[in-house]
Design a protein around this motif. Structure first.
Motif, PDB file in Angstrom:
ATOM      1  N   ILE A  17      33.432 -20.856  18.319  1.00 16.85           N
ATOM      2  CA  ILE A  17      31.791 -21.737  17.810  1.00 16.85           C
ATOM      3  C   ILE A  17      31.352 -21.688  19.260  1.00 16.85           C
ATOM      4  N   PRO A  18      30.261 -20.988  19.528  1.00 14.17           N
ATOM      5  CA  PRO A  18      29.585 -20.704  20.988  1.00 14.17           C
ATOM      6  C   PRO A  18      29.053 -22.332  20.763  1.00 14.17           C
ATOM      7  N   THR A  19      28.359 -22.593  22.458  1.00 12.76           N
ATOM      8  CA  THR A  19      27.499 -23.720  22.416  1.00 12.76           C
ATOM      9  C   THR A  19      26.614 -23.803  22.208  1.00 12.76           C
ATOM     10  N   VAL A  20      25.418 -24.774  21.712  1.00 15.20           N
ATOM     11  CA  VAL A  20      24.015 -24.255  22.016  1.00 15.20           C
ATOM     12  C   VAL A  20      22.888 -25.630  21.813  1.00 15.20           C
ATOM     13  N   ASP A  21      22.455 -25.625  22.704  1.00 14.63           N
ATOM     14  CA  ASP A  21      21.836 -27.300  23.220  1.00 14.63           C
ATOM     15  C   ASP A  21      20.536 -26.986  21.855  1.00 14.63           C
TER      16      ASP A  21
ATOM     17  N   ILE B 297      25.637 -26.637  10.586  1.00 17.66           N
ATOM     18  CA  ILE B 297      24.752 -26.598  11.949  1.00 17.66           C
ATOM     19  C   ILE B 297      24.130 -27.815  11.698  1.00 17.66           C
ATOM     20  N   THR B 298      23.761 -28.780  12.734  1.00 22.93           N
ATOM     21  CA  THR B 298      22.754 -30.142  12.520  1.00 22.93           C
ATOM     22  C   THR B 298      22.214 -29.462  14.023  1.00 22.93           C
ATOM     23  N   PRO B 299      20.731 -29.412  13.583  1.00 17.65           N
ATOM     24  CA  PRO B 299      20.076 -29.535  14.424  1.00 17.65           C
ATOM     25  C   PRO B 299      19.084 -30.886  15.226  1.00 17.65           C
TER      26      PRO B 299
ATOM     27  N   THR C 190      13.523 -23.689  17.678  1.00 19.46           N
ATOM     28  CA  THR C 190      13.461 -22.464  17.255  1.00 19.46           C
ATOM     29  C   THR C 190      14.911 -22.323  18.231  1.00 19.46           C
ATOM     30  N   PHE C 191      16.213 -21.413  17.304  1.00 19.36           N
ATOM     31  CA  PHE C 191      17.817 -21.037  17.887  1.00 19.36           C
ATOM     32  C   PHE C 191      18.168 -20.107  17.610  1.00 19.36           C
TER      33      PHE C 191
END
Length: 946
Positions: free
Chosen positions: A98-102, A137-139, A144-145
């Motif tokens: 799973i990638p890391t997304v800011d 997935i919790t923002p 926009t992601f």
């Protein structure tokens, strides 16, 4: 594919197409005089078969597919959506990285979900299998992601997913929900009770399309699990236990803009005791809700659709069918949350000016009383002093009043007084000892409190307690003293009696040794119930084990495989991997390791072994094992570099074996044996029948009787210091009674024995349960000839310490004095000793008879048969039985129902000390189950449960 189509076309046209696969060569056709004479029907059948084979060989094989999608393209901050990765028709797979997304938190939502589908079309069966990996997935911020492509290893190849994007926004609560905490007092002191009300205003939701307004109950159900109730948590817990909820009221409230709108108002009340001055802190109160955005009518198949396939509808009409096959559901929501606003209630500190020295922080109005258990004692004798405090303030925060002024005339127990609350009174108990005979009273004890109504400090005090202290003739200050007059009168015996130490009671008499009570901290420690089963199997199994070991050692050269299987699972698997000749053997070896290390049966299949690995938290190891098995299968069908590939696969298997063994050793949990059918319907129904069903039946039968049962049970709350004090007093009373009895004063001895029994019972009621205290209580009742109660407590002690020889001997003596028939005697330890001696002696004689043929082998066989009978009796008596009780009366009256109004159906004479099986309990009555002549309702006071 083209060749197959040509053949099929030729067949349909009836032509004479010659298949290139036909075995009929030119040479063979020379023997056919006229080819046109061949049956055209048979020719067409062969042509069709060859066409199907060509089409099958020409069709490409289908590969595994990977699909990734989001549950929604719109998300809210701090509210999660699902990422689903579906893998179809894959033999092996590895989860993606799973990638890391800011700005996003991505976590696994649990174990993968597996599904399979089998379809049959025109007699042709096809099946599809899929695995779905779910991630939450919790923002954490709006924006926009985009989730970049992820690589999934499927059947040895990498498959990339498509990038996925969504938009996260902040869900504004606005005027949809308002929360406020209101105090009923404007000003309170620290420690003063404050009544608070939590008010929640929620805008009702109306769906314009369906013209449907949600009710206050439906809106309350939209509350989220993220809600934090803070100080209102106990009130909500009580409501949940009573299956209640706050009722919503239709009110009109003005918004900050001055517009009047309708709301549902929910109110929750509680009482708190502020512990610091200032404003009420409500930071831990957060009300969260999933506010509806859309409603939808969801149709579902009715019972008639299931029965008739939906062809005929409901026999009651379309209106009934529509009402029964549809329901209203919330199609979309968005999260909202509101923190509580607190009104201007202020908490002020207790003033320091004018505080008395005896003030310990009590706020409210209180009363206090003091009492003692003795009024006439010898110098140094312990006196139990108990203080009781009651009032309208919080009793939890009330501390014990200071007792320092008593040290001038008394020696005081230095342990702090914890106190316990019972029936609205907080009790403090301690032990004091008068220093000398000049002490004539216990002085008044003071307690101060702050009254918030008058805003003043007040001091209350107990009345002095007059006592008479006599000089101790043979009593040291630290010794344990004996007989006391437990009455509150000032009259006592003509002269004090000094009690000998417990060791002096242990003289040459075996009877006194048997009836000596246990003392010390071990009596105050709870104990798990024991069993003689392990000792029984050890005594009877050890000779057989010794003989078996001797036989195995003698024939050890003939059993190499058995000794190999006795090795640990990892070592056994590693040795087998060293002897692998083909890769196909590797999966079976690792499957055997999983079966042995997790306690599975040998017939558990491959897929169940993988499921056990995943259920124990080894999903990655299960995936690696599945991939390794697939590579072993594929390698077995090739011949390129066979030895190198076999060696590589063996190395991979050994590495997997090392990693899974290391992971198991680091796991703190012990994996117990699980039956292969534990997930089947039969096992589930068996579990329900053994656990849930009896509990449900008991609850149903005694729902209205529980208050009576609880009312008849006296629970005494004592802390450790109080328990030690009560035990010390019980021991003193027992030793004093023994001294009175030795001097011929039977009346005083009996009174002191019963006083000791009362205190031992008080310890049992406070929650202490072990073999020592029940044996002590049995000894007390034995001394006062209450042999039925003595037998009952000896048998209870036997369940805790079945190997206690003294307890077993006392039980046998009590049963013999009662005159019980030998078949009613409970003596498993005695049976075990007799049977064990005969068992060992019989095998010893039988083994010696092989060398000395003159010995009488039949005597050894008789010993073994008798010892087996003793073993059967022992196992029958040590087997725990539920609902067993001992009669404490000689004549037991059995009635036809649970009350005095029912007539006596039978009287059982001479049953004191006998055991009965209890079926039901109703108030003060219990049902005895047995034969027809021994069944009926008896008083609970006449029986002691085991």
């Amino acid at each position: 594919m083209r060749r197959g189509k040509l053949m099929l076309t030729s067949f349909l046209r009836g032509g004479d197409f010659q298949s290139p696969f036909s075995e009929t060569s030119t040479e063979n056709r020379r023997h056919v005089k006229n080819p046109s004479l061949i049956d055209p029907t048979m020719r067409r059948i062969w042509m069709l078969v060859l066409a199907c084979i060509s089409v099958t060989l020409a069709s490409p094989s289908s590969g595994a597919e990977v699909d990734a999608r989001l549950s929604s393209g719109q998300a809210y901050v701090n509210d999660s959506i699902d990422l689903q990765i579906t893998i179809e028709d894959a033999e092996t797979y590895e989860p993606p990285k799973i990638p890391t997304v800011d700005g996003l938190t991505i976590e696994s939502a649990g174990v993968p979900r597996r599904s399979s589908q089998t379809t049959i079309i025109n007699g042709r069966m096809s099946s599809r299998q899929s695995v779905t990996l779910v991630y939450e997935i919790t923002p954490t911020r709006p924006g926009t992601f985009e989730i970049p492509p992820m690589e999934v290893s499927v059947d040895g190849r990498l498959v990339k997913t498509s990038p996925l994007g969504f938009v996260a926004s902040v869900s504004e609560t606005g005027d949809l929900m308002l929360v406020e905490i209101v105090g009923k007092q404007d000003r309170v002191y620290v420690g003063e009770p404050l009544e608070l009300t939590l008010k929640i205003w929620v805008r009702p939701y109306r769906d314009e399309t369906l013209d449907r307004l949600l009710s206050e109950g439906e809106m309350w159900q939209m509350l989220s699990d993220r809600t934090s109730w803070g100080p209102f948590e106990p009130a909500m817990t009580d409501m949940a236990q009573q299956r209640k909820r706050p009722g919503g009221e239709n009110v009109v409230r003005k918004t900050p803009e001055g517009e009047s709108k309708g709301y549902y108002l929910y109110e929750i009340d509680t009482t708190i005791y502020p512990n610091k001055p200032g404003k009420i802190d409500a930071s831990n109160v957060l009300i969260a809700m999933n506010y509806p955005l859309e409603l939808r009518i969801e149709k579902r198949r009715s019972m008639f659709d299931e029965a008739f396939g939906g062809q005929f509808g409901s026999p009651f009409g379309d209106r009934f069918d529509s009402a029964m096959s549809s329901r209203l559901v919330v199609a979309a929501t968005r999260p909202i949350a509101a923190t509580a606003e607190v009104d201007q209630t202020q908490v002020v500190p207790i003033p320091r000016e004018g505080r008395p020295a005896s003030f310990q922080g009590a706020v409210g109005r209180y009363e206090m009383i003091a009492k003692t258990d003795l009024r006439r004692v010898s110098a140094g004798d312990p006196i139990t002093l108990q203080l009781g405090v009651s009032g309208d303030g919080p009793l939890d925060s009330v501390q014990a009043p200071p007792l320092d002024h008593l040290r001038e005339k008394f020696r005081i127990d230095g342990q702090p007084l914890a106190g316990f609350i019972q029936n609205g009174v907080k009790y403090f108990t301690t032990t004091i000892r008068p220093i000398d005979e000049t002490v004539d009273s216990i002085p008044s004890i003071e307690m101060s409190f702050f009254d918030p109504k008058t805003e003043t400090f007040e001091t209350i005090q107990t009345e002095p307690i007059a006592i008479k202290v006599e000089e101790a003739e043979r009593l040291a200050m630290d010794s344990i003293v004996g007989p006391e007059d437990r009455s509150e009168s000032t009259t006592s015996s003509d002269e004090p009696l000094a009690v000998s130490s417990p060791s002096s009671l242990q003289d040459w008499s075996p009877f006194r040794w048997l009836l000596a009570n246990e003392s010390g901290p071990v009596v105050l420690q709870n104990q798990q119930r024991g069993s003689l089963k392990g000792i029984v199997w050890l005594v009877y199994g050890l000779p057989l084990v010794i003989g078996l070991i001797a036989t195995l050692v003698r024939h050890r050269g003939h059993l190499p495989l058995m000794f190999q299987r006795l090795r640990p699972a990892k070592q056994f698997a590693a040795n087998q991997l060293g002897d692998v000749s083909t890769p196909n053997e590797i999966p079976a070896i690792l499957q055997t390791y999983v079966q042995r290390s997790f306690g599975l049966r040998p017939d558990v299949d491959w897929h169940r072994c993988l499921g056990v690995l995943r259920s124990h938290g080894y999903s990655d190891k299960a995936a690696e094992l599945e991939s390794l098995a697939h590579r072993c299968h594929n390698t077995a069908t090739t011949t390129i570099n066979e030895n190198d590939q076999r060696r590589s696969l063996i190395d991979d298997a050994q590495q997997w074996l090392e990693t899974i063994a290391a992971a198991q050793s680091n796991n703190r949990f012990v994996f117990k044996r699980r039956q292969a059918s534990s997930h089947e319907l039969g096992s589930a129904l068996g579990t329900v029948r053994r656990s849930v069903a009896p509990m449900a039946l008991f609850a149903l039968a005694s729902w209205n009787l529980m208050p009576n049962l609880w009312a008849a049970t006296s629970v005494v709350l004592l802390d450790e210091a109080q328990q030690a004090t009560v035990l010390n007093e019980a021991d003193q009373a027992y030793h004093a009674a023994s001294q009175w009895k030795s001097q011929g004063d039977v009346g005083r001895a009996r009174t002191s024995y019963l006083d000791a029994a009362k205190r031992y019972q008080m310890l049992i009621d406070s929650g202490i349960d072990n073999g020592a205290i029940h044996k002590n209580l049995g000894n007390v009742y034995f001394q006062v000839d209450q042999l039925g109660r003595s037998v009952a407590h000896y048998r209870i002690a036997q369940t805790f310490t079945p190997w206690d020889v003294r307890n077993q001997a006392n039980l046998i003596i009590a049963q013999a004095r009662l005159g019980l028939g030998f078949r009613h005697w409970f003596m498993p330890l005695a049976w075990l000793v007799v049977g064990g001696l005969l068992w060992w002696l019989g095998w010893w004689r039988l083994a010696g008879s092989r060398k000395d043929s003159g010995r009488r082998w039949w005597l050894s066989a008789l010993m073994l048969v008798v010892s087996i009978g003793c073993c059967i009796v022992t196992l029958d008596q040590v087997e725990p039985r539920s609902g067993l009780a001992i009669s404490v009366v000689d004549t037991l009256e059995l009635r036809g129902g649970d009350g005095e109004s029912f007539g006596v159906v039978n009287e059982l004479a001479g049953v004191e000390g006998r055991s009965f099986v209890i079926g039901q309990q109703r108030g003060d009555w219990c049902l005895i189950e047995g034969t027809t002549s021994q069944s009926g309702w008896a008083r609970r006071d006449d029986l002691v449960p085991i």
